[in-house]
Write an enzyme that holds these catalytic residues in place. Structure first.
Site, mmCIF file in Angstrom:
data_model
loop_
_atom_site.group_PDB
_atom_site.id
_atom_site.type_symbol
_atom_site.label_atom_id
_atom_site.label_comp_id
_atom_site.label_asym_id
_atom_site.label_seq_id
_atom_site.Cartn_x
_atom_site.Cartn_y
_atom_site.Cartn_z
ATOM 1 C CD GLU A 193 -2.532 3.998 2.915
ATOM 2 O OE1 GLU A 193 -2.027 3.374 1.959
ATOM 3 O OE2 GLU A 193 -3.728 3.954 3.189
ATOM 4 C CB CYS A 244 -0.873 0.037 1.244
ATOM 5 S SG CYS A 244 -2.087 -1.270 1.350
HETATM 6 N N1 THU Z 1 -4.376 0.247 -1.018
HETATM 7 C C1 THU Z 1 -3.552 1.249 -0.582
HETATM 8 O O1 THU Z 1 -2.497 1.514 -1.168
HETATM 9 N N2 THU Z 1 -3.931 1.931 0.508
HETATM 10 C C2 THU Z 1 -5.120 1.789 1.138
HETATM 11 O O2 THU Z 1 -5.385 2.507 2.082
HETATM 12 C C3 THU Z 1 -6.088 0.784 0.683
HETATM 13 C C4 THU Z 1 -5.593 -0.139 -0.345
HETATM 14 C C5 THU Z 1 -4.011 -0.452 -2.241
HETATM 15 C C6 THU Z 1 -3.591 -1.893 -2.092
HETATM 16 C C7 THU Z 1 -3.922 -2.434 -3.461
HETATM 17 O O3 THU Z 1 -2.851 -2.105 -4.344
HETATM 18 C C8 THU Z 1 -5.133 -1.635 -3.901
HETATM 19 O O4 THU Z 1 -5.130 -0.462 -3.097
HETATM 20 C C9 THU Z 1 -6.452 -2.361 -3.728
HETATM 21 O O5 THU Z 1 -6.583 -2.894 -2.452
#
Ligand code: THU
Length: 160
Positions: free
Chosen positions: A74, A72
């Site tokens: 974050e 992710c």
């Molecule tokens: N994802 C993030 O990068 N941050 C979040 O807060 C929620 C989910 C990403 C992980 C994955 O690449 C995509 O979003 C779908 O879950």
């Protein structure tokens, strides 16, 4: 039997109501979505972090054909910021997400694993991290990561 209620305090703002520093951080998070590598989910996330020394780090989600190997936005932003400045606390984190050709309407919320990682930084520096969750309808502001992760497991939990 007793009952305990835990409240989460969320302040709701329009973009115009926020100060310059917060607007800048949200804009950095929004810029980052275009750099996401999200061919599998199509969900593009941007995260921007302001440190106490004024440095800003931003990152986007990076996916992988072996799905769990991706990460992710974050966590990439937070790990990178902590790796570059291991002695500097984090002041603010802003998150934005873009899918189906537009920024999402309701504020994006971080996944559980990211909340745990964000909490570690907050407790490590004993300094609240202001959280800004962007949506086109409105923006949620939380005063710290603890608001996102009540009943959390943290370093003090290891003492038993
Ligand atoms: N994802 C993030 O990068 N941050 C979040 O807060 C929620 C989910 C990403 C992980 C994955 O690449 C995509 O979003 C779908 O879950």
């Amino acid at each position: 039997m007793q009952k305990k209620t835990i409240e989460t305090n969320i302040e709701i703002y329009s973009f115009e109501e926020l100060d310059n520093a917060k607007q800048t951080l949200i804009n950095k998070a929004k810029e980052q979505v275009s750099k996401a590598y999200a061919p599998y989910s199509g969900f593009h996330v941007g995260a921007a972090i302001e440190l106490e020394n004024g440095e800003i780090f931003a990152a986007s989600n990076q996916e992988n054909s072996a799905y769990p190997s991706g990460l992710c936005a974050e966590r990439i932003a937070m790990f990178f910021a902590n790796a570059q400045y291991p002695d500097v606390a984090v002041k603010t984190l802003a998150i934005a997400a873009y899918t189906n050709g537009e920024f999402i309407a309701d504020p994006v919320t971080p996944c559980g694993s990211c909340r745990q990682v964000l909490l570690e930084t907050e407790t490590r520096f004993e300094k609240d991290i202001t959280i800004l969750l962007y949506g086109t309808k409105n923006i949620f502001q939380l005063e710290n990561v603890k608001q996102l992760l009540p009943l959390c497991f943290e370093k003090s939990s290891l003492k038993g």
